[in-house]
Each structure stands twice: as C-alpha cells, then as structure tokens.
Design a protein around this motif. Structure first.
Motif, PDB file in Angstrom:
ATOM      1  N   ARG A  69       9.232  -1.842   0.590  1.00 56.31           N
ATOM      2  CA  ARG A  69       9.375  -1.000  -0.597  1.00 56.31           C
ATOM      3  C   ARG A  69      10.141  -1.733  -1.702  1.00 56.31           C
ATOM      4  N   LYS A  70      11.125  -2.513  -1.315  1.00 56.54           N
ATOM      5  CA  LYS A  70      11.886  -3.281  -2.306  1.00 56.54           C
ATOM      6  C   LYS A  70      11.021  -4.362  -2.945  1.00 56.54           C
ATOM      7  N   LEU A  71      10.297  -5.115  -2.115  1.00 59.16           N
ATOM      8  CA  LEU A  71       9.501  -6.238  -2.623  1.00 59.16           C
ATOM      9  C   LEU A  71       8.345  -5.775  -3.498  1.00 59.16           C
ATOM     10  N   THR A  72       7.788  -4.623  -3.182  1.00 57.08           N
ATOM     11  CA  THR A  72       6.620  -4.137  -3.929  1.00 57.08           C
ATOM     12  C   THR A  72       6.979  -3.034  -4.913  1.00 57.08           C
ATOM     13  N   ARG A  73       8.254  -2.774  -5.074  1.00 56.81           N
ATOM     14  CA  ARG A  73       8.736  -1.742  -5.999  1.00 56.81           C
ATOM     15  C   ARG A  73       8.035  -0.401  -5.735  1.00 56.81           C
ATOM     16  N   ASP A  74       8.003  -0.070  -4.483  1.00 57.11           N
ATOM     17  CA  ASP A  74       7.341   1.160  -4.042  1.00 57.11           C
ATOM     18  C   ASP A  74       8.294   2.338  -4.207  1.00 57.11           C
ATOM     19  N   ALA A 107      11.485  -2.991   8.115  1.00 62.45           N
ATOM     20  CA  ALA A 107      10.280  -3.480   7.441  1.00 62.45           C
ATOM     21  C   ALA A 107       9.885  -2.569   6.280  1.00 62.45           C
ATOM     22  N   VAL A 108      10.066  -1.256   6.459  1.00 62.37           N
ATOM     23  CA  VAL A 108       9.785  -0.314   5.373  1.00 62.37           C
ATOM     24  C   VAL A 108      10.711  -0.580   4.186  1.00 62.37           C
ATOM     25  N   LYS A 110      -4.270  -3.485  -8.880  1.00 58.07           N
ATOM     26  CA  LYS A 110      -4.962  -2.258  -8.532  1.00 58.07           C
ATOM     27  C   LYS A 110      -4.275  -1.592  -7.340  1.00 58.07           C
ATOM     28  N   THR A 111      -4.398  -0.258  -7.293  1.00 54.91           N
ATOM     29  CA  THR A 111      -3.757   0.509  -6.224  1.00 54.91           C
ATOM     30  C   THR A 111      -4.202   0.037  -4.854  1.00 54.91           C
ATOM     31  N   ASN A 112      -5.510  -0.221  -4.698  1.00 56.98           N
ATOM     32  CA  ASN A 112      -6.046  -0.640  -3.407  1.00 56.98           C
ATOM     33  C   ASN A 112      -5.473  -1.985  -2.973  1.00 56.98           C
ATOM     34  N   ASP A 113      -5.328  -2.896  -3.940  1.00 59.81           N
ATOM     35  CA  ASP A 113      -4.750  -4.203  -3.650  1.00 59.81           C
ATOM     36  C   ASP A 113      -3.275  -4.071  -3.274  1.00 59.81           C
ATOM     37  N   MET A 114      -2.569  -3.184  -3.953  1.00 59.42           N
ATOM     38  CA  MET A 114      -1.150  -2.986  -3.652  1.00 59.42           C
ATOM     39  C   MET A 114      -0.979  -2.379  -2.262  1.00 59.42           C
ATOM     40  N   THR A 115      -1.865  -1.468  -1.894  1.00 55.95           N
ATOM     41  CA  THR A 115      -1.810  -0.877  -0.559  1.00 55.95           C
ATOM     42  C   THR A 115      -1.965  -1.961   0.508  1.00 55.95           C
ATOM     43  N   THR A 116      -2.937  -2.840   0.307  1.00 57.31           N
ATOM     44  CA  THR A 116      -3.149  -3.941   1.246  1.00 57.31           C
ATOM     45  C   THR A 116      -1.931  -4.845   1.312  1.00 57.31           C
TER      46      THR A 116
END
Length: 303
Positions: A61-66, A56-57, A2-8
């Motif tokens: 972004r790499k780890l979470t495919r952001d 850190a950004v 879920k988006t909320n979980d990914m944000t966390t």
C-alpha cells in the motif's frame, strides 16, 4: 497507470514479499540441510509466518500509494449473525470431522492421554490420565466453547487474514470472477504453507509421499477454508470475521490430536488437515460456494 495495471502491480508486490520471505530461507534450507531446523524455527514463528502477509499489505500500500478503504473492523458484534456464524459453525463441523475419524478408527483413541501429558506436562498436565469416550467428548465440547471465545487467537490469525482475505482477495476479484478468485487465493495461501509442511508442520514427516502429498493436501485444505473465509469477508466487508473462523479452526482443530495415538496417516486425520477430519468442513464449503457474494461490479450487473 490504468486501474487494471495497478491491480496487477499490487498483486505482484504483495506475493513477491510473502513468498520471498518464506521461500528464500526454504530454498537455502534445501541447499544446506544442516540449516533446516533453524530456518523452520524462524519461519514458523507466529510473528513471522502470520505477520508476513500483514507486513506485505503495509509495504504494498505504501509503494503503490493505495488509499482504497480496507475491509477490516474490530466491531464484530455489530453483525451478530456473522459473529455467531464465525464463532460457532466452523468449530462444530471440524469437531464432527474428528468424531467421524474416531468412529472409523476407534483403535486410534488414546485413553491414557499420552499426547496431553507429554505436550502439556510442563504446564501442569497430570502424567497419569485415564480417559473415557464420555470424558473425551466433554473435553472436545469444552475446547469448542473456548475456541469460540478465544479472542487473543483471533488477533494472532489476523495477520494472515488481513493479507489474504482483506487485501489479496479483493485484488483478485478485480481480475476474475468471485469463484475463481476464491480458488486462486486459497491455492496461493496453501502454497505459502509449503515450507512449513516440508519441515513437518501439520503432517509430520512419516506419511505416504512426504512431503509433497502433504503440500498438495495443504493446498486443498486451504482452498476449502478459503471458501468459508471469503464467504464471510465478502458478505460483511470485514476480514475480522475470517480471523475469528481461522482462530477457531486452529484451536478446535488440535483437539483431535490430544486423544489420538497417531497410528494412522496424518493425511487422513483426525486434524482437519486430513481428508476425514476435513470431511464436514468440506461439505460446508460445497454448500457455501454457490452462495459466495459477488465482489465485482461486472458480476453484480450480470446477477
């Protein structure tokens, strides 16, 4: 997910990297005091301290495919009002804060320029300096003008602002209201400075309650600064303007130290990290706080 979980998850990864890089060496330095000087030298190096949030950004972004669009652009002259606000207004209010400090404590003015001679003597500063109130004000105006145009400093500051304004702030805005997000982001940013303040940055080591009062004061200072940076970042969707404000504050903020005998507590000023030096900057933050742009769809729907 879920988006909320990914944000966390993204917030946790970002904060873990930032605080891991800065706090683990600090803890080692506390446990092994003889390593403290070397650790401070490493973590206070601009490429390390200011570069860590940007790093850190990148990792987060790499780890979470952001792949969400990033609120950053170097084309700051496209919005001339935002550029002029960022380059001119914060420096002016910080300059006024230093003036107020010396109006309250005129005996702290150093007319022999000892700090300038000792700090910049190796770069050609004269050893015998005779200053007047007029020449000090002129020097302050010159530094103010330089701070507004010193674009290399913007890019040095950008490492922090990419992390805190460009990435962490929008994530927090997905979890809470804009105003709460700004306060939390500023507090976290202040806590990231705790290892540096512990070793004497900004406040030295000889002040009431050191180093803990200095750490608390730095948190407050960066909440105040966060209001300014968040206001312009959310308004323009570009954290480069925040880097301009940050760079201006770093340059003009040091000017007060050049003409100070440093006989007063660093918790007072003349730097904007002291309560008197911060006074006009704080007033500006109070005025800007109610005007913070909405950064979430829910807030925009309610407004």
């Amino acid at each position: 997910m879920k988006t909320n979980d990914m944000t966390t998850k993204r917030m946790v990864i970002f904060l873990s990297i930032v605080f891991g890089i800065l706090y683990i060496p600090w803890i080692v330095g506390i446990l092994i005091p003889e390593l403290g000087a070397a650790i401070y030298t490493v973590i206070s190096f601009p490429a390390v301290f200011m570069g860590t949030p940007a790093f850190a950004v990148f990792v987060t972004r790499k780890l979470t495919r952001d792949t969400t669009p990033f609120c950053f652009s170097t084309k700051v002259l496209k919005d001339k009002k935002a550029f002029l606000f960022s380059a001119l207004v914060p420096g002016a209010v910080i300059f006024l804060g230093a003036v107020v400090f010396f109006l309250i404590f005129p005996e702290d003015l150093d007319f022999q320029g000892r700090y300038i001679s000792e700090t910049y003597g190796a770069f050609g500063a004269p050893q015998d300096i005779e200053l007047t109130v007029g020449s000090m004000l002129l020097m302050g105006v010159i530094v103010y003008i330089i701070s507004a145009a010193a674009f290399p400093i913007w890019y040095i500051a950008l490492g922090e602002d990419i992390g805190w304004q460009g990435y962490m702030l929008p994530l927090l805005c997905q979890k809470m209201s804009t105003k709460h997000a700004v306060i939390v982001n500023g507090a976290l940013w202040g806590l990231a400075h705790a290892p540096l303040v512990y070793y004497g940055m900004n406040y030295g080591t000889d002040y009431f309650g050191a180093p803990y009062t200095g750490i608390l004061m730095m948190i407050f200072v960066l909440i105040v600064m966060e209001v300014w940076l968040a206001y312009i970042t959310l308004r323009t969707k570009n954290c480069m303007y925040a880097a301009i404000i940050h760079g201006v504050c770093d340059i003009i903020g040091e000017a007060g130290a050049w003409v100070s005998l440093s006989t007063k507590s660093s918790l007072l000023g003349p730097l904007p990290t002291g309560i008197i030096g911060l006074s006009f900057f704080f007033i500006g933050a109070v005025l800007l706080f109610p005007k913070l742009p909405c950064c979430s769809d829910a807030e925009q729907a309610d407004s």
